[in-house]
Design a protein around this motif. Structure first.
Motif, mmCIF file in Angstrom:
data_model
loop_
_atom_site.group_PDB
_atom_site.id
_atom_site.type_symbol
_atom_site.label_atom_id
_atom_site.label_comp_id
_atom_site.label_asym_id
_atom_site.label_seq_id
_atom_site.Cartn_x
_atom_site.Cartn_y
_atom_site.Cartn_z
ATOM 1 N N GLY A 1 0.816 -1.211 0.000
ATOM 2 C CA GLY A 1 0.000 0.000 0.000
ATOM 3 C C GLY A 1 0.852 1.265 0.000
ATOM 4 N N ARG A 2 1.873 1.285 0.829
ATOM 5 C CA ARG A 2 2.726 2.474 0.926
ATOM 6 C C ARG A 2 3.487 2.708 -0.373
ATOM 7 N NH1 ARG A 2 6.905 2.369 5.435
ATOM 8 N NH2 ARG A 2 6.956 4.610 5.114
ATOM 9 N N ALA A 3 4.003 1.632 -0.954
ATOM 10 C CA ALA A 3 4.813 1.759 -2.171
ATOM 11 C C ALA A 3 3.976 2.292 -3.331
ATOM 12 C CB ALA A 3 5.422 0.406 -2.536
ATOM 13 N N ILE A 4 2.747 1.807 -3.465
ATOM 14 C CA ILE A 4 1.892 2.273 -4.565
ATOM 15 C C ILE A 4 1.616 3.770 -4.398
ATOM 16 C CG2 ILE A 4 -0.456 2.158 -5.496
ATOM 17 C CD1 ILE A 4 -0.399 -0.863 -4.873
ATOM 18 N N GLU A 5 1.312 4.180 -3.188
ATOM 19 C CA GLU A 5 0.995 5.588 -2.963
ATOM 20 C C GLU A 5 2.219 6.459 -3.224
ATOM 21 O OE1 GLU A 5 -1.209 6.313 0.583
ATOM 22 O OE2 GLU A 5 -0.949 8.487 0.420
ATOM 23 N N TYR A 6 3.380 6.040 -2.715
ATOM 24 C CA TYR A 6 4.601 6.812 -2.934
ATOM 25 C C TYR A 6 4.896 6.924 -4.423
ATOM 26 C CZ TYR A 6 9.363 8.243 -3.440
ATOM 27 O OH TYR A 6 10.466 8.930 -3.857
ATOM 28 N N GLU A 7 4.839 5.784 -5.116
ATOM 29 C CA GLU A 7 5.219 5.747 -6.520
ATOM 30 C C GLU A 7 4.277 6.607 -7.369
ATOM 31 O OE1 GLU A 7 7.798 4.801 -7.970
ATOM 32 O OE2 GLU A 7 7.156 4.850 -10.070
ATOM 33 N N ALA A 8 2.990 6.574 -7.053
ATOM 34 C CA ALA A 8 2.032 7.380 -7.811
ATOM 35 C C ALA A 8 2.332 8.871 -7.632
ATOM 36 C CB ALA A 8 0.614 7.055 -7.354
ATOM 37 N N ARG A 9 2.631 9.273 -6.416
ATOM 38 C CA ARG A 9 2.954 10.683 -6.165
ATOM 39 C C ARG A 9 4.230 11.075 -6.914
ATOM 40 N NH1 ARG A 9 0.282 12.804 -1.866
ATOM 41 N NH2 ARG A 9 -1.082 11.324 -0.838
ATOM 42 N N ARG A 10 5.216 10.178 -6.924
ATOM 43 C CA ARG A 10 6.463 10.467 -7.626
ATOM 44 C C ARG A 10 6.194 10.689 -9.113
ATOM 45 N NH1 ARG A 10 10.523 8.217 -10.653
ATOM 46 N NH2 ARG A 10 9.204 6.411 -11.103
ATOM 47 N N GLN A 11 5.355 9.825 -9.678
ATOM 48 C CA GLN A 11 5.084 9.934 -11.118
ATOM 49 C C GLN A 11 4.287 11.197 -11.445
ATOM 50 O OE1 GLN A 11 3.397 6.312 -12.699
ATOM 51 N NE2 GLN A 11 5.017 5.033 -11.861
ATOM 52 N N VAL A 12 3.286 11.518 -10.609
ATOM 53 C CA VAL A 12 2.507 12.745 -10.841
ATOM 54 C C VAL A 12 3.439 13.948 -10.792
ATOM 55 C CG1 VAL A 12 0.771 14.283 -9.848
ATOM 56 C CG2 VAL A 12 0.315 11.836 -10.020
ATOM 57 N N ASP A 13 4.338 13.924 -9.827
ATOM 58 C CA ASP A 13 5.270 15.034 -9.670
ATOM 59 C C ASP A 13 6.144 15.194 -10.917
ATOM 60 O OD1 ASP A 13 6.361 17.069 -7.920
ATOM 61 O OD2 ASP A 13 8.191 15.857 -7.965
ATOM 62 N N LEU A 14 6.646 14.089 -11.450
ATOM 63 C CA LEU A 14 7.454 14.121 -12.679
ATOM 64 C C LEU A 14 6.655 14.717 -13.832
ATOM 65 C CD1 LEU A 14 9.267 10.649 -12.943
ATOM 66 C CD2 LEU A 14 10.353 12.889 -12.800
#
Lengths: 100, 501
Positions: free
Chosen positions: B250-263
């Motif tokens: 759960g944590r990894a999916i949320e982190y990764e999605a935020r990273r991609q949106v930010d990019l």
């Protein structure tokens, strides 16, 4: 020489198979492998729409065994074949981020 | 990734996790597809008779086949096919004729330098899995392959990078796996966790695997991408590895999605790559770039013939399938007259208490109250051996007002511990229904003792009245040693206030 396969293609495949080839060997194998691909191209040129792909030359399917435990090898004998051993395990060189 | 902090998220429509950028105001959604590897619960490995056993001394469960010694030949384990089909059919897949392939790569976890897997012709294709929240997640395929050995990186930092050398144990090499490739139908980190929970329940129910994430017999990789809400095309995905728990997932999916949106919001691109989850740091880090599929130079394994399970074999697998969690939830929900997505229904099935609940409802117990007890009061050892007729009787006593909710809970606890009938326990504990006139007498006495509070209760504002209601209920409970029914007390208080006003 075939135009289906370049010398660079052969060098790449050789690297993937961890084969170290000399320049002369690269030339030889590019020509030989090209001939194999030319032959495959002859087959590919045929209309084979109604022919099912051959998965195996033997007319056999479902070769199965029962789920029954069999004897394993002796660990000392197994590890004696290895160049390096530590803690009952095979010791291998460092791996630099090349995991599959 | 400093701008990650400028993003907020909120669940939309209950099942979609979105991220809204403060910069552009755009709203993004998460798209997740999960790949799950699970070890099958066979006695032996996939292609040889070595024991499939976790925790043995290193390199003791090995033979010429799983060590890739020259001249050895693999023979397919019949039970692997059986368990793989059981899982596939439980996931509503079609069983197809399949072939094995060699996936070639150089890494010392496989002594043969290739892994035998199913590539373009997998055994199970095109199924689905229904989540408890009602979402249907498509299953692209569930194919058979062999597990690899276990590397321990020694020297240096202990990490892969910086290790001086590695030690390899081949006990796990050749252990049978099924890889379940889910379609990108997941839209929320919680849904991803629910998917794994549901899949684990199916693996256990079918006996296909013991599905222990902590022992590595169930391993999850997550393909994560993001897209603007309303976009039909999928964004570029990253594959997240090293997810060792549901919490990490759960944590990894949320982190990764935020990273991609930010990019993407900064005008950059997401590069398709494999990333590793670092649980301690709470972030994903780039691993190696994803190799192109042809780099593995897949080709058909010449040492194995095709696998074509007969229609009769598939029919026998179907006939032997247990009732699966989704159907158990549906049955219980129907009997109780509630929605199958209700937490109590999900929990009852998770705890294996649904047959008890069904039997109690069948014996005349009120469905809603039975479920309430299962959800809140039966997370105890021995609950499953409760007599359903006694359970129904307890619920009926409760509905008839002979027991308060608190008393019913106490009686239920004794029933689990002693196996006695609820009326006997109620009598032993001195739980007797208080008749209304008795209760009214007690309440009238308390009102007389506290004229000031009573006046304020009758005349005060809502907030004050609420406080004083608690005051009076507390006094009644004290006077009755907690045996008064809270609802009845409130009713009497309300009637007295109406009469006074």
């Amino acid at each position: 020489m075939s135009d289906r396969l370049t010398r660079d293609d052969v060098a790449k495949v050789a690297h993937l198979a961890r084969l170290e080839l000399t320049d002369a060997e690269l030339d030889t194998y590019t020509e030989q492998l090209g001939a194999v691909l030319d032959h495959a191209a002859d087959v590919a040129a045929l209309d084979l729409a109604d022919v099912p792909p051959t998965a195996h030359p033997l007319p056999l399917v479902n070769v199965l065994r029962d789920d029954v435990v069999a004897a394993c090898l002796d660990r000392e004998e197994v590890l004696a074949q290895a160049p390096a051993v530590e803690d009952g395990r095979f010791r291998v060189p460092a791996i630099l981020g090349e995991e599959p | 990734m400093t701008a990650v902090g400028n993003l907020t998220h909120e669940p939309v429509e209950g099942d979609r996790f979105t991220i809204t950028s403060e910069g552009t105001g755009d709203t993004w959604e998460i798209v997740v597809g999960l790949e799950v590897h699970c070890e099958l619960a066979t006695a032996t490995k996939l292609f040889c008779g070595c024991p499939n056993h976790f925790g043995a001394e290193p390199n003791t469960n090995v033979c010429p086949v799983c060590l890739g010694l020259p001249g050895s030949l693999p023979v397919l384990n019949q039970n692997v096919v059986e368990l793989a089909m059981r899982l596939g059919r439980a996931l509503h897949c079609t069983v197809e004729p399949s072939v094995f392939a060699r996936k070639n790569y150089f890494y010392p976890d496989m002594p043969k330098d290739y892994q035998v897997s199913q590539y373009d012709q997998p055994i199970n294709v095109d199924g689905w899995l229904d989540l408890p929240d009602g979402t249907r997640v498509g299953i692209e395929r569930a194919h058979i392959e062999e597990d690899t050995g276990k590397n321990t990186h020694a020297g240096g930092s202990g990490r892969i990078h910086g290790a001086d050398y590695s030690l390899v144990d081949y006990n796990r090499a050749g252990v049978p796996l099924v890889e379940i490739v889910g379609r990108p139908h997941i839209r929320h980190p919680e849904q991803a966790k629910a998917y794994i929970d549901e899949l684990r329940a199916i693996l256990l129910a079918t006996g296909a695997s013991d599905a222990k994430m902590e022992e590595g017999s169930l391993r999850v990789d997550a393909n994560v991408s993001v897209r603007r809400v309303g976009d039909a095309t999928l964004g570029t995905r990253c594959e997240i590895k090293n997810l060792n728990s549901l919490r990490s997932l759960g944590r990894a999916i949320e982190y990764e999605a935020r990273r991609q949106v930010d990019l993407l919001e900064s005008g950059e691109r997401v590069h398709q790559e494999t990333r590793h989850w670092d649980e301690a740091a709470g972030r994903t880090r780039p691993g190696r770039s994803k190799e192109e599929a042809e780099d593995y130079r897949y080709f058909q394994e010449p040492d194995l013939v095709p696998l074509e399970p007969s229609a009769e074999w598939v029919a026998a697998v179907d006939a032997a399938l247990p009732v699966l969690p989704a159907e158990r939830r549906a049955r219980l929900a129907e009997a109780a007259g509630v929605d199958p997505t209700e937490t109590a229904v999900v929990v009852a099935v998770q705890r294996d208490l649904d047959s008890l609940a069904l039997a109690a409802i069948g014996a005349g117990g009120d469905g809603r109250r039975v479920l309430t007890h299962v959800e809140h009061n039966l997370a105890v050892e021995g609950a499953e051996s409760l007599d359903p007729a006694h359970f129904a009787q307890l619920v009926t006593m409760e509905v008839a007002g002979q027991l308060t909710a608190t008393q019913a809970k106490a009686v239920l606890t004794d029933m689990v511990a002693t196996g006695k009938a609820p009326d006997a326990i109620a009598a032993e504990r001195g739980f007797e229904a208080m008749d209304t006139s008795q209760l009214e007498g007690i309440i009238d006495g308390i009102i007389a003792e506290s004229p000031q509070e009573w006046a304020e209760f009758c005349g005060g504002d809502d907030k004050r009245r609420g406080k004083l209601q608690g005051f009076f209920v507390g006094k009644v409970m004290k006077a009755t040693k907690g045996q008064a029914d809270g609802k009845a007390v409130n009713a009497v208080l309300e009637a007295r206030r109406a009469a006074a006003g």
